[in-house]
Design a protein around this motif. Structure first.
Motif, short mmCIF file in Angstrom:
data_model
loop_
_atom_site.label_atom_id
_atom_site.label_comp_id
_atom_site.label_asym_id
_atom_site.label_seq_id
_atom_site.Cartn_x
_atom_site.Cartn_y
_atom_site.Cartn_z
N ALA A 126 0.82 -1.21 0.00
CA ALA A 126 0.00 0.00 0.00
C ALA A 126 0.86 1.26 0.00
O ALA A 126 0.38 2.35 -0.31
CB ALA A 126 -0.93 0.01 1.21
N ASP A 127 2.14 1.12 0.36
CA ASP A 127 3.04 2.27 0.40
C ASP A 127 3.55 2.60 -1.00
O ASP A 127 3.29 1.88 -1.97
CB ASP A 127 4.22 1.98 1.32
CG ASP A 127 3.78 1.81 2.77
OD1 ASP A 127 2.66 2.25 3.10
OD2 ASP A 127 4.55 1.22 3.55
N ALA A 128 4.32 3.68 -1.09
CA ALA A 128 4.94 4.04 -2.36
C ALA A 128 5.96 2.98 -2.76
O ALA A 128 6.45 2.22 -1.92
CB ALA A 128 5.62 5.40 -2.23
N ALA A 129 6.28 2.92 -4.04
CA ALA A 129 7.23 1.93 -4.53
C ALA A 129 8.59 2.11 -3.86
O ALA A 129 9.08 3.24 -3.75
CB ALA A 129 7.38 2.06 -6.04
N PRO A 130 9.20 1.03 -3.37
CA PRO A 130 10.53 1.14 -2.76
C PRO A 130 11.55 1.64 -3.77
O PRO A 130 11.43 1.41 -4.97
CB PRO A 130 10.84 -0.31 -2.34
CG PRO A 130 9.53 -1.01 -2.32
CD PRO A 130 8.70 -0.35 -3.37
N ARG A 131 12.56 2.33 -3.28
CA ARG A 131 13.63 2.83 -4.14
C ARG A 131 14.89 2.02 -3.89
O ARG A 131 15.21 1.67 -2.76
CB ARG A 131 13.88 4.31 -3.86
CG ARG A 131 12.63 5.17 -4.05
CD ARG A 131 12.87 6.61 -3.70
NE ARG A 131 13.79 7.23 -4.62
CZ ARG A 131 14.14 8.52 -4.55
NH1 ARG A 131 13.66 9.29 -3.61
NH2 ARG A 131 14.98 9.03 -5.43
N LEU A 132 15.60 1.72 -4.96
CA LEU A 132 16.82 0.93 -4.88
C LEU A 132 18.03 1.82 -5.11
O LEU A 132 17.97 2.79 -5.87
CB LEU A 132 16.81 -0.18 -5.93
CG LEU A 132 15.62 -1.14 -5.94
CD1 LEU A 132 15.78 -2.16 -7.05
CD2 LEU A 132 15.46 -1.82 -4.59
N ARG A 133 19.13 1.48 -4.46
CA ARG A 133 20.37 2.21 -4.73
C ARG A 133 21.01 1.62 -5.98
O ARG A 133 20.91 0.42 -6.26
CB ARG A 133 21.34 2.13 -3.55
CG ARG A 133 21.94 0.77 -3.28
CD ARG A 133 23.00 0.86 -2.19
NE ARG A 133 23.59 -0.43 -1.87
CZ ARG A 133 24.60 -0.97 -2.52
NH1 ARG A 133 25.12 -0.35 -3.57
NH2 ARG A 133 25.09 -2.14 -2.15
N CYS A 134 21.65 2.47 -6.75
CA CYS A 134 22.31 2.01 -7.97
C CYS A 134 23.54 1.18 -7.62
O CYS A 134 24.18 1.39 -6.59
CB CYS A 134 22.69 3.19 -8.84
SG CYS A 134 21.27 4.07 -9.51
N ARG A 135 23.86 0.23 -8.50
CA ARG A 135 25.02 -0.64 -8.30
C ARG A 135 25.78 -0.71 -9.61
O ARG A 135 25.19 -0.86 -10.68
CB ARG A 135 24.56 -2.04 -7.89
CG ARG A 135 23.66 -2.08 -6.68
CD ARG A 135 23.07 -3.46 -6.48
NE ARG A 135 24.10 -4.46 -6.23
CZ ARG A 135 23.87 -5.77 -6.26
NH1 ARG A 135 22.67 -6.23 -6.55
NH2 ARG A 135 24.84 -6.62 -6.01
#
Length: 294
Positions: A126-135
Motif C-alpha cells: 500500500a506504500d509508495a514503490a521502494p527505491r533501490l540504490r544504484c550498483r
C-alpha cells in the motif's frame, strides 16, 4: 507459456540488437518483468552510444563476460571507462535517462523491473514503490545464479515455463528489495558521518549531489541546508577537500601520472584539479610530490 514481447518492447533495440531474444511475464498483479539476451560484438574503432528509455523502472544487467563502457553524463561528457567483470551487475534507475558508450563486446542478460512491480512484491504494497540504490560492477552470485536458471526459457527448454519464470522473477525482485532498498534516514547523531561515507564511497566517480540527497530521503535544498548546519560548509566544499586529501595521499605514496591520480580522486578536468590543489596546499601537485618524497 511465457510471453514473447514485441520487438519494440525488447531492450535489445536500444543496444542496436532489434532481434535480441526477449521474454516477459507478470509475476503477481499487473506489472511485467522483462528480460533480454544481449550479445553484441564491435568492429574496429566502433563505440556505439546506448541511450536507455526514460521510464519508471530499474534496469538490471548481469554480465556473462567482462565488458567495458563509459557513462554519458548529463552534460554529454564521458566518465572514465569502467570494466564490469564476469558475473557482476549494473543496476540503474531508468527515470534518470541513463546512457553509455559501449567499448567492448557485450554478453549479458538484461532485466527491466518496473517500480510498480517492486511495490507489489514489497512487504507494504500500500506504500509508495521502494527505491533501490544504484550498483555498478558489484559481484552478485545470487543474481548470477538466478540469471543462469532463466537462460533455458529463451529456447523454451522448460516447456510451459510461465510458473518457473514468475518464481525466478519474484526471487530477483525480493533479493534487490532485501539488499538494496533505500530507506530514508532520520536526522540522527550519525547523519553527517553517514552522508560523508556515501560521498566518500563514490569519490572517484562523477555524481550529482542530488543523488546523495535522494539516498537519505531529502530534497536537494533540505540536504544542502542540513549538511551546512552540521558541517559548517557546503557538501560540495567538503567533497572537494576530501578529493584533494585523497590526491595528496596518492601523490605521496605512488609515482602514478598526476592526471591519473586526479581522475582517481574524481577530477575529470586537470586544470581544475591543479587549481583546487593549489588552493588547498599552496603548491602544485608536482611540487607537493617532490616535497613529500624528499
Amino acid at each position: 507459456m511465457t510471453h514473447r514481447t514485441n520487438v519494440s518492447d525488447c531492450m535489445g533495440s536500444y543496444f542496436g540488437m532489434p532481434d535480441a531474444p526477449c521474454r516477459s511475464v507478470v509475476p503477481l498483479l499487473s506489472a511485467p518483468f522483462t528480460m533480454s539476451r544481449l550479445e553484441r560484438s564491435l568492429i574496429a574503432n566502433e563505440r556505439p552510444i546506448i541511450r536507455l528509455p526514460v521510464t519508471e523502472a530499474y534496469f538490471l544487467m548481469l554480465y556473462f563476460e567482462s565488458a567495458t563502457h563509459c557513462d554519458i553524463m548529463p552534460d554529454e561528457t564521458l566518465s572514465s571507462p569502467r570494466r564490469y567483470e564476469r558475473h557482476t551487475v549494473c543496476l540503474v534507475d531508468l527515470a534518470s535517462g541513463p546512457a553509455i558508450e559501449l567499448q567492448s563486446r557485450l554478453d549479458a542478460l538484461a532485466f527491466v523491473i518496473p517500480k510498480e512491480l517492486l511495490r507489489e512484491i514489497s512487504e507494504n504494497p500500500a506504500d509508495a514503490a521502494p527505491r533501490l540504490r544504484c550498483r555498478r560492477g558489484e559481484a552478485d552470485p545470487i543474481i548470477a545464479s538466478l540469471a543462469q536458471a532463466m537462460l533455458p526459457m529463451f529456447a523454451d527448454r522448460y516447456g510451459d515455463s510461465r510458473a518457473v519464470f514468475q518464481h525466478l522473477a519474484i526471487a530477483i525482485c525480493a533479493h534487490l528489495l532485501h539488499g538494496f532498498a533505500q530507506k530514508p534516514l532520520h536526522i540522527a547523531q550519525d547523519w553527517l558521518q553517514t552522508v560523508q561515507r556515501l560521498m566518500h564511497d563514490r569519490m572517484g566517480e562523477p555524481f550529482q549531489m542530488a543523488e546523495i540527497a535522494s539516498a537519505v530521503g531529502m530534497t536537494g535544498a533540505t540536504f544542502d541546508a542540513t549538511f551546512r548546519a552540521r558541517a559548517g560548509i557546503s557538501p560540495e566544499t567538503w567533497l572537494t577537500h576530501a578529493r584533494i586529501r585523497r590526491a595528496m595521499t596518492r601523490l605521496r605514496r605512488s609515482l602514478l601520472p598526476i592526471e591519473e591520480i586526479a581522475r582517481s580522486a574524481g577530477f575529470r578536468d586537470l586544470t581544475r584539479f591543479e587549481e583546487e590543489f593549489h588552493n588547498e596546499t599552496g603548491m602544485t601537485p608536482d611540487a607537493w610530490r617532490k616535497f613529500t618524497l624528499h
